[in-house]
Design a protein around this motif. Structure first.
Motif, PDB file in Angstrom:
ATOM      1  N   ILE A  10       0.855  -1.226  -0.202  1.00  0.00           N
ATOM      2  CA  ILE A  10      -0.322  -0.301  -0.334  1.00  0.00           C
ATOM      3  C   ILE A  10       1.017   1.106  -0.028  1.00  0.00           C
ATOM      4  O   ILE A  10       0.760   2.002  -0.960  1.00  0.00           O
ATOM      5  CB  ILE A  10      -1.024  -0.388   0.851  1.00  0.00           C
ATOM      6  N   LEU A  11       2.387   1.401   0.715  1.00  0.00           N
ATOM      7  CA  LEU A  11       2.915   2.238   1.000  1.00  0.00           C
ATOM      8  C   LEU A  11       3.696   2.693  -0.518  1.00  0.00           C
ATOM      9  O   LEU A  11       3.746   4.102  -1.122  1.00  0.00           O
ATOM     10  CB  LEU A  11       3.803   1.963   2.274  1.00  0.00           C
ATOM     11  N   GLU A  12       3.565   1.625  -1.049  1.00  0.00           N
ATOM     12  CA  GLU A  12       4.516   1.795  -2.321  1.00  0.00           C
ATOM     13  C   GLU A  12       3.714   2.331  -3.094  1.00  0.00           C
ATOM     14  O   GLU A  12       4.105   3.138  -4.029  1.00  0.00           O
ATOM     15  CB  GLU A  12       5.130   0.453  -2.694  1.00  0.00           C
ATOM     16  N   LYS A  13       2.482   1.937  -3.685  1.00  0.00           N
ATOM     17  CA  LYS A  13       0.839   2.249  -4.370  1.00  0.00           C
ATOM     18  C   LYS A  13       1.212   4.034  -4.296  1.00  0.00           C
ATOM     19  O   LYS A  13       0.542   4.631  -5.399  1.00  0.00           O
ATOM     20  CB  LYS A  13       0.217   1.918  -4.406  1.00  0.00           C
ATOM     21  N   GLY A  14       1.486   4.267  -2.603  1.00  0.00           N
ATOM     22  CA  GLY A  14       0.613   5.799  -2.038  1.00  0.00           C
ATOM     23  C   GLY A  14       2.020   6.464  -2.898  1.00  0.00           C
ATOM     24  O   GLY A  14       2.127   7.471  -3.372  1.00  0.00           O
ATOM     25  N   LEU A  15       3.364   6.048  -2.479  1.00  0.00           N
ATOM     26  CA  LEU A  15       5.051   6.831  -3.110  1.00  0.00           C
ATOM     27  C   LEU A  15       4.509   6.883  -4.611  1.00  0.00           C
ATOM     28  O   LEU A  15       5.243   8.023  -4.514  1.00  0.00           O
ATOM     29  CB  LEU A  15       6.077   6.063  -2.468  1.00  0.00           C
ATOM     30  N   ASN A  16       4.437   5.651  -5.219  1.00  0.00           N
ATOM     31  CA  ASN A  16       3.769   5.566  -7.000  1.00  0.00           C
ATOM     32  C   ASN A  16       3.368   6.598  -6.799  1.00  0.00           C
ATOM     33  O   ASN A  16       4.214   7.520  -8.202  1.00  0.00           O
ATOM     34  CB  ASN A  16       3.578   4.383  -6.893  1.00  0.00           C
ATOM     35  N   ALA A  17       1.873   7.020  -6.642  1.00  0.00           N
ATOM     36  CA  ALA A  17       0.919   8.344  -6.621  1.00  0.00           C
ATOM     37  C   ALA A  17       1.540   9.614  -6.707  1.00  0.00           C
ATOM     38  O   ALA A  17       1.279  10.439  -7.713  1.00  0.00           O
ATOM     39  CB  ALA A  17      -0.054   7.733  -6.116  1.00  0.00           C
ATOM     40  N   ILE A  18       2.624   9.247  -5.462  1.00  0.00           N
ATOM     41  CA  ILE A  18       2.511  10.947  -4.832  1.00  0.00           C
ATOM     42  C   ILE A  18       3.531  11.051  -5.326  1.00  0.00           C
ATOM     43  O   ILE A  18       3.918  12.349  -6.415  1.00  0.00           O
ATOM     44  CB  ILE A  18       3.318  11.070  -3.479  1.00  0.00           C
ATOM     45  N   GLY A  19       4.434  10.152  -6.537  1.00  0.00           N
ATOM     46  CA  GLY A  19       5.841  10.330  -7.793  1.00  0.00           C
ATOM     47  C   GLY A  19       5.225  11.471  -8.569  1.00  0.00           C
ATOM     48  O   GLY A  19       5.648  12.010  -9.471  1.00  0.00           O
ATOM     49  N   ILE A  20       4.798  10.490  -8.916  1.00  0.00           N
ATOM     50  CA  ILE A  20       2.974  10.812 -10.305  1.00  0.00           C
ATOM     51  C   ILE A  20       2.664  12.255 -10.805  1.00  0.00           C
ATOM     52  O   ILE A  20       3.195  13.333 -11.381  1.00  0.00           O
ATOM     53  CB  ILE A  20       2.713   9.655 -10.831  1.00  0.00           C
ATOM     54  N   ALA A  21       2.358  12.656  -9.323  1.00  0.00           N
ATOM     55  CA  ALA A  21       1.510  13.927  -8.925  1.00  0.00           C
ATOM     56  C   ALA A  21       2.649  15.005  -8.693  1.00  0.00           C
ATOM     57  O   ALA A  21       2.779  16.206  -9.306  1.00  0.00           O
ATOM     58  CB  ALA A  21       0.799  13.867  -7.709  1.00  0.00           C
ATOM     59  N   PHE A  22       3.760  14.549  -8.368  1.00  0.00           N
ATOM     60  CA  PHE A  22       5.036  16.208  -8.031  1.00  0.00           C
ATOM     61  C   PHE A  22       5.476  15.562  -9.430  1.00  0.00           C
ATOM     62  O   PHE A  22       5.584  16.710  -9.822  1.00  0.00           O
ATOM     63  CB  PHE A  22       6.069  14.983  -7.124  1.00  0.00           C
ATOM     64  N   LEU A  23       6.095  14.593 -10.294  1.00  0.00           N
ATOM     65  CA  LEU A  23       6.246  14.915 -11.931  1.00  0.00           C
ATOM     66  C   LEU A  23       5.456  15.583 -13.084  1.00  0.00           C
ATOM     67  O   LEU A  23       6.031  16.443 -13.744  1.00  0.00           O
ATOM     68  CB  LEU A  23       6.920  13.676 -11.807  1.00  0.00           C
ATOM     69  N   VAL A  24       4.063  15.265 -12.504  1.00  0.00           N
ATOM     70  CA  VAL A  24       3.219  16.112 -13.151  1.00  0.00           C
ATOM     71  C   VAL A  24       3.273  17.996 -12.520  1.00  0.00           C
ATOM     72  O   VAL A  24       2.986  18.853 -14.057  1.00  0.00           O
ATOM     73  CB  VAL A  24       1.717  15.894 -13.724  1.00  0.00           C
ATOM     74  N   VAL A  25       3.376  18.426 -11.426  1.00  0.00           N
ATOM     75  CA  VAL A  25       3.335  19.406 -11.413  1.00  0.00           C
ATOM     76  C   VAL A  25       4.931  19.856 -11.945  1.00  0.00           C
ATOM     77  O   VAL A  25       4.709  21.679 -12.060  1.00  0.00           O
ATOM     78  CB  VAL A  25       2.824  19.866  -9.861  1.00  0.00           C
ATOM     79  N   LEU A  83      10.449  26.423  -8.590  1.00  0.00           N
ATOM     80  CA  LEU A  83       9.263  25.699  -8.058  1.00  0.00           C
ATOM     81  C   LEU A  83       9.655  24.359  -9.290  1.00  0.00           C
ATOM     82  O   LEU A  83       9.383  23.312  -8.099  1.00  0.00           O
ATOM     83  CB  LEU A  83       7.817  25.924  -8.122  1.00  0.00           C
ATOM     84  N   SER A  84       9.818  24.174 -10.050  1.00  0.00           N
ATOM     85  CA  SER A  84       9.544  22.811 -10.783  1.00  0.00           C
ATOM     86  C   SER A  84      10.644  22.463  -9.974  1.00  0.00           C
ATOM     87  O   SER A  84      10.892  20.929 -10.676  1.00  0.00           O
ATOM     88  CB  SER A  84       9.587  23.460 -12.399  1.00  0.00           C
ATOM     89  N   PHE A  85      11.942  23.000 -10.318  1.00  0.00           N
ATOM     90  CA  PHE A  85      13.240  22.142  -9.618  1.00  0.00           C
ATOM     91  C   PHE A  85      12.866  21.826  -8.258  1.00  0.00           C
ATOM     92  O   PHE A  85      13.280  20.935  -8.079  1.00  0.00           O
ATOM     93  CB  PHE A  85      13.753  23.534  -9.710  1.00  0.00           C
ATOM     94  N   LEU A  86      11.373  22.836  -7.083  1.00  0.00           N
ATOM     95  CA  LEU A  86      11.596  21.821  -6.417  1.00  0.00           C
ATOM     96  C   LEU A  86      10.873  20.963  -5.747  1.00  0.00           C
ATOM     97  O   LEU A  86      10.830  19.675  -5.749  1.00  0.00           O
ATOM     98  CB  LEU A  86      11.074  23.045  -5.099  1.00  0.00           C
ATOM     99  N   PHE A  87       9.851  20.795  -7.234  1.00  0.00           N
ATOM    100  CA  PHE A  87       9.284  19.174  -7.872  1.00  0.00           C
ATOM    101  C   PHE A  87       9.738  17.872  -7.780  1.00  0.00           C
ATOM    102  O   PHE A  87       9.511  17.123  -7.945  1.00  0.00           O
ATOM    103  CB  PHE A  87       8.413  20.383  -8.290  1.00  0.00           C
ATOM    104  N   VAL A  88      10.524  18.718  -8.648  1.00  0.00           N
ATOM    105  CA  VAL A  88      11.891  17.374  -9.845  1.00  0.00           C
ATOM    106  C   VAL A  88      12.804  16.549  -8.995  1.00  0.00           C
ATOM    107  O   VAL A  88      12.658  16.206  -7.910  1.00  0.00           O
ATOM    108  CB  VAL A  88      12.633  18.263  -9.926  1.00  0.00           C
ATOM    109  N   ILE A  89      12.793  17.918  -7.371  1.00  0.00           N
ATOM    110  CA  ILE A  89      14.176  17.331  -5.888  1.00  0.00           C
ATOM    111  C   ILE A  89      12.749  16.131  -4.931  1.00  0.00           C
ATOM    112  O   ILE A  89      12.865  15.142  -4.494  1.00  0.00           O
ATOM    113  CB  ILE A  89      14.205  18.499  -5.269  1.00  0.00           C
ATOM    114  N   SER A  90      11.274  16.806  -4.914  1.00  0.00           N
ATOM    115  CA  SER A  90      10.900  16.248  -4.603  1.00  0.00           C
ATOM    116  C   SER A  90      10.479  14.927  -4.992  1.00  0.00           C
ATOM    117  O   SER A  90      10.097  13.882  -4.242  1.00  0.00           O
ATOM    118  CB  SER A  90       9.159  17.190  -3.987  1.00  0.00           C
ATOM    119  N   TYR A  91      10.573  14.293  -5.806  1.00  0.00           N
ATOM    120  CA  TYR A  91       9.947  13.556  -6.909  1.00  0.00           C
ATOM    121  C   TYR A  91      11.229  12.138  -6.832  1.00  0.00           C
ATOM    122  O   TYR A  91      10.796  10.912  -6.203  1.00  0.00           O
ATOM    123  CB  TYR A  91       9.593  13.648  -8.203  1.00  0.00           C
ATOM    124  N   VAL A  92      12.210  12.638  -6.393  1.00  0.00           N
ATOM    125  CA  VAL A  92      13.133  11.904  -6.566  1.00  0.00           C
ATOM    126  C   VAL A  92      13.239  11.703  -5.224  1.00  0.00           C
ATOM    127  O   VAL A  92      13.959  10.855  -5.032  1.00  0.00           O
ATOM    128  CB  VAL A  92      14.804  12.608  -7.403  1.00  0.00           C
TER     129      VAL A  92
END
Length: 199
Positions: A10-25, A83-92
């Motif tokens: 469940i945590l893995e799926k949640g992190l995957n969704a958050i990562g996709i959201a960060f990448l899109v933003v 802000l795009s750079f900040l979201f890339v940092i969060s995505y990684v």
């Protein structure tokens, strides 16, 4: 053990969704930055408000104090790029956590690979935290530079103004704790190896 695997899935799926959201933003912010830099006629990527906040002090300013739309678009483009750079940092960061959870999901919590991933995470938190603080300060400076600050103050009463940026060093504490945690997992991996050899 099955409950643990289920929670990790469940945590893995949640992190995957958050990562996709960060990448899109991040991509959307980069697109705004490009639009702001090339300056498409009739398209404004945003505007600056006429209310400035300094802690509990709010100033309602006239539009003459705010930069013209062309300058505002350039400043907003720089902000969007930052802000795009900040979201890339969060995505990684999310991807690193995802990898760590994937390793732990298999049940081998105390392995050399998990300890190495935790150590890499600590290093990334230190570097990413520093970069985030620098970018945040740059965005704050960009946003405030859109206003003619000298027009806000009585020149007879106020002789000048300056910017005081503070770096929040909490990320260093987090990085240190995570780094020490990697040694706990490394020791656990050594104990696990000894137990396996004994059996």
């Amino acid at each position: 053990m099955e409950k643990f695997k289920k929670c990790m899935t469940i945590l893995e799926k949640g992190l995957n969704a958050i990562g996709i959201a960060f990448l899109v933003v991040s991509i959307v912010m980069a697109a705004f930055a490009v639009i702001g830099f090339i300056g498409i006629e009739g398209v404004e990527i945003g505007e600056f408000e006429t209310v400035l906040e300094f802690g509990i002090l709010k100033l309602d300013v006239s539009s003459e104090v705010i930069a013209d739309q062309e300058t505002a678009d350039t400043l907003l483009a720089f902000s969007a790029l930052s802000l795009s750079f900040l979201f890339v940092i969060s995505y990684v960061l999310v991807k690193m956590l995802h990898k760590l959870v994937a390793l732990m999901k298999d049940g081998e919590i105390f392995s050399g690979e998990v300890a190495g991933s935790i150590k890499n995470l600590a290093i990334y938190v230190a570097i990413g935290g520093l970069l985030s603080e620098i970018v945040y300060s740059a965005v704050s400076y960009i946003m405030i530079s859109a206003y003619d600050l000298s027009a806000l103050f009585n020149s007879e009463a106020v002789h000048g103004y300056s910017f005081a940026f503070e770096l929040n060093g909490n990320f260093l504490v987090y990085a240190a704790v995570i780094y020490l945690l990697s040694y706990v997992f490394k020791y656990g991996a050594e104990l696990q190896t000894q137990v396996d050899e004994t059996l």
